[in-house]
Scaffold this active site. Structure first.
Site, PDB file in Angstrom:
ATOM      1  N   HIS A  76       0.851  -1.204   0.000  1.00  0.00           N
ATOM      2  CA  HIS A  76       0.000   0.000   0.000  1.00  0.00           C
ATOM      3  C   HIS A  76       0.881   1.247   0.000  1.00  0.00           C
ATOM      4  CE1 HIS A  76      -3.896   2.037   1.442  1.00  0.00           C
ATOM      5  NE2 HIS A  76      -3.007   3.008   1.257  1.00  0.00           N
ATOM      6  N   GLU A  82     -10.900   5.087   7.382  1.00  0.00           N
ATOM      7  CA  GLU A  82      -9.648   5.743   7.814  1.00  0.00           C
ATOM      8  C   GLU A  82     -10.009   7.057   8.505  1.00  0.00           C
ATOM      9  OE1 GLU A  82      -6.935   7.046   4.748  1.00  0.00           O
ATOM     10  OE2 GLU A  82      -5.251   7.146   6.142  1.00  0.00           O
ATOM     11  N   GLN A 102      -9.628   9.259  -4.643  1.00  0.00           N
ATOM     12  CA  GLN A 102      -9.279  10.049  -3.450  1.00  0.00           C
ATOM     13  C   GLN A 102     -10.412  10.968  -2.991  1.00  0.00           C
ATOM     14  OE1 GLN A 102      -5.971  10.558  -1.345  1.00  0.00           O
ATOM     15  NE2 GLN A 102      -7.946  10.913  -0.360  1.00  0.00           N
ATOM     16  N   TRP A 157       0.627  13.893   3.098  1.00  0.00           N
ATOM     17  CA  TRP A 157       0.108  13.270   4.317  1.00  0.00           C
ATOM     18  C   TRP A 157       1.200  12.984   5.332  1.00  0.00           C
ATOM     19  CZ3 TRP A 157      -1.597  12.276  -0.603  1.00  0.00           C
ATOM     20  CH2 TRP A 157      -2.933  12.568  -0.858  1.00  0.00           C
ATOM     21  N   HIS A 200      -9.647   1.987   0.849  1.00  0.00           N
ATOM     22  CA  HIS A 200      -9.312   2.792   2.035  1.00  0.00           C
ATOM     23  C   HIS A 200     -10.605   2.788   2.859  1.00  0.00           C
ATOM     24  CE1 HIS A 200      -5.828   4.182  -0.165  1.00  0.00           C
ATOM     25  NE2 HIS A 200      -5.460   4.968   0.824  1.00  0.00           N
ATOM     26  N   ASP A 237       2.444   3.383   3.048  1.00  0.00           N
ATOM     27  CA  ASP A 237       1.425   4.356   2.639  1.00  0.00           C
ATOM     28  C   ASP A 237       2.029   5.545   1.886  1.00  0.00           C
ATOM     29  OD1 ASP A 237      -1.220   5.096   2.364  1.00  0.00           O
ATOM     30  OD2 ASP A 237      -1.502   5.787   4.413  1.00  0.00           O
ATOM     31  N   HIS A 250       1.207   5.275  -2.135  1.00  0.00           N
ATOM     32  CA  HIS A 250       0.650   6.228  -3.120  1.00  0.00           C
ATOM     33  C   HIS A 250       1.809   6.776  -3.956  1.00  0.00           C
ATOM     34  CE1 HIS A 250      -3.417   6.533  -1.197  1.00  0.00           C
ATOM     35  NE2 HIS A 250      -2.723   5.992  -0.211  1.00  0.00           N
TER      36      HIS A 250
HETATM   37  N1  17E Z   1      -4.987   9.353   0.867  1.00  0.00           N
HETATM   38  C1  17E Z   1      -5.800   8.859   1.829  1.00  0.00           C
HETATM   39  O1  17E Z   1      -7.031   8.938   1.703  1.00  0.00           O
HETATM   40  N2  17E Z   1      -5.260   8.292   2.910  1.00  0.00           N
HETATM   41  C2  17E Z   1      -3.947   8.210   3.051  1.00  0.00           C
HETATM   42  N3  17E Z   1      -3.437   7.640   4.139  1.00  0.00           N
HETATM   43  C3  17E Z   1      -3.083   8.740   2.051  1.00  0.00           C
HETATM   44  C4  17E Z   1      -3.645   9.292   0.961  1.00  0.00           C
HETATM   45  C5  17E Z   1      -1.591   8.674   2.217  1.00  0.00           C
HETATM   46 FE   FE2 Z   2      -3.406   5.069   1.603  1.00  0.00          FE
END
Ligand code: 17E
Ligand code: FE2
Length: 417
Positions: free
Chosen positions: A58, A214, A153, A316, A211, A310, A60
């Site tokens: 995982h 989160e 996203q 982030w 995702h 990540d 990005h």
């Molecule tokens: N985008 C997201 O939604 N969550 C993350 N942890 C990262 C990007 C890095």
């Molecule tokens: Fe992520």
């Protein structure tokens, strides 16, 4: 190629390993330490651990190395990260993406990674990042196996033409369908997106990696929707729930009921402990939640969990250096997995469990007949490797040496004993 004096995970003896035409052809215990020969095709592992390559399940890659561009994430929240990234997105060009991705993959390879699953943001009408990274897959295949997730996203139902962009991403080479239910405008959109994602993946014979939850909101319960869809569509092992940080905040009674479903569904879990401890807990005063999913309990209940980075220097997360051993070390601390049983199998979290998540385990591992992909780590077993936090000494892919390094040598020291 011949590897001598190798330690293997879970074994006490030393081993010799033969590689022919890029495949492991013999793995045999030694009765004693062998002296190295002068042969250039021999590697003396010197009692260090020969292990299957690291898996980064995982990351990005579209956003790596963009921290501070155009502005820094000052609050440290996930939501400010998404906002900062939305300001960087219009500046993306194929050259910019290619240069950052190649630099980062190089870093990952030098740190023993040979399998990568990358989330690529498709909430961009031009799909520049997705097209560019899909175009690099062939070139990168010499050093890594790359899976691309179509990652929405800014939402599927909450973003203009969100569903069409996901479908276009499949045409351009996405292997995995993503989602972000906790960020959709409404709970209903979140639920709808989960059913849609699993059905789309099934229809196209693809995998799912969402995702999921989160957020520190104990009422964010999209994981149960995803797991039910996976179970009912018979997609279980092909589905992954990433982050699931809200599970940290669920009450234990709900968790107990939820675990029954999760176990039945057979879905995989990815936790990003360094990222989550940084991004979560940001709306708490004291005491502050760790905001990391229940890794220890999921594992003890027999589920597949792996660790990931990540981010590497993105909106982030400003740090990150490609070292999964660092993430593992942090994760073991954060998740209270410091007992001997956990430590002695800890490398599973960045090797075989990641391979299961990526569904590549048939071709993965140090076994006769499998591709000769392996790394050599400083230390004789999982515990010693984690204690030493050493560098990756070798990375070999289909019998070809990708990386070879010497341990740092101490030039001067004071002897106390
Ligand atoms: N985008 C997201 O939604 N969550 C993350 N942890 C990262 C990007 C890095
Ligand atoms: Fe992520």
């Amino acid at each position: 190629m011949n590897i001598i004096n190798a330690r293997l995970r879970g074994q006490t003896s030393l081993y010799s390993i033969r590689v022919e035409q890029g495949v492991f052809t013999a793995i045999e215990p030694q009765t004693a330490t062998l002296s190295p020969s002068a042969s250039p095709s021999e590697i003396d592992a010197q009692g260090n651990l020969v292990c299957a390559p690291f898996v980064e399940p995982h990351i990005h890659l579209d956003a790596v190395l963009t921290a501070g561009q155009p502005k820094w994430n000052q609050s440290g929240t996930l939501f400010e990260g998404i906002e900062r990234w939305s300001e960087r997105k219009p500046q993306l060009t194929p050259e910019d993406i290619e240069q950052r991705v190649l630099k980062t993959v190089q870093l990952l390879v030098e740190n023993g990674v040979q399998y990568i699953r990358t989330h690529v943001d498709v909430t961009d009408p031009s799909l520049t990042a997705l097209k560019t990274i899909a175009g690099l897959k062939e070139k990168l295949s010499k050093v890594i196996e790359l899976q691309i997730v179509a990652f929405p996203q800014e939402g599927i139902c909450s973003f203009p033409n969100g569903k069409q962009l996901m479908e276009q991403a499949i045409e351009h080479g996405a292997d995995v369908i993503g989602g972000i239910p906790h960020f959709e405008f409404t709970r209903e959109y979140g639920v709808e997106s989960m059913h849609w994602v699993v059905a789309l993946a099934k229809q196209h014979g693809l995998l799912v990696d969402v995702h999921c939850d989160e957020i520190d909101d104990e009422a964010s319960r999209f994981l149960e929707v995803l797991a039910t869809a996976a179970l009912e569509q018979d997609m279980g092992e092909r589905v992954t729930a990433s982050h699931t940080t809200a599970m940290h905040s669920y009450n234990n009674a709900y968790c107990s009921k939820l675990f029954r479903l999760l176990k039945k569904s057979k879905i995989n879990f990815v936790s990003c402990p360094t990222e989550s401890i940084h991004l979560q807990g940001r709306f708490d005063t004291y005491p502050k939640r760790r905001g990391v999913t229940r890794v220890k309990e999921l594992r003890e209940a027999g589920m597949n969990v792996c660790f990931a980075q990540d981010s590497i220097q993105d909106p982030w997360y400003t740090l990150g250096n490609g070292k999964l051993l660092r993430v593992l070390d942090a994760g073991l601390h954060i998740c209270h997995m410091m007992g001997y049983r956990d430590l002695s199998t800890a490398l599973d979290l960045i090797t075989i469990n990641g391979a299961k998540t990526l569904q590549v385990e048939q071709q993965y591992g140090i076994e006769e007949g499998k591709p000769a992909n392996f790394i050599i780590l400083q230390g004789c077993d999982d515990l010693a490797v984690i204690q030493q936090q050493g560098e990756v000494l070798y990375s070999v892919r289909q019998g070809e040496i990708l990386v070879q390094r010497q341990p740092a040598s101490l030039l001067r020291t004071t002897h106390l004993s």
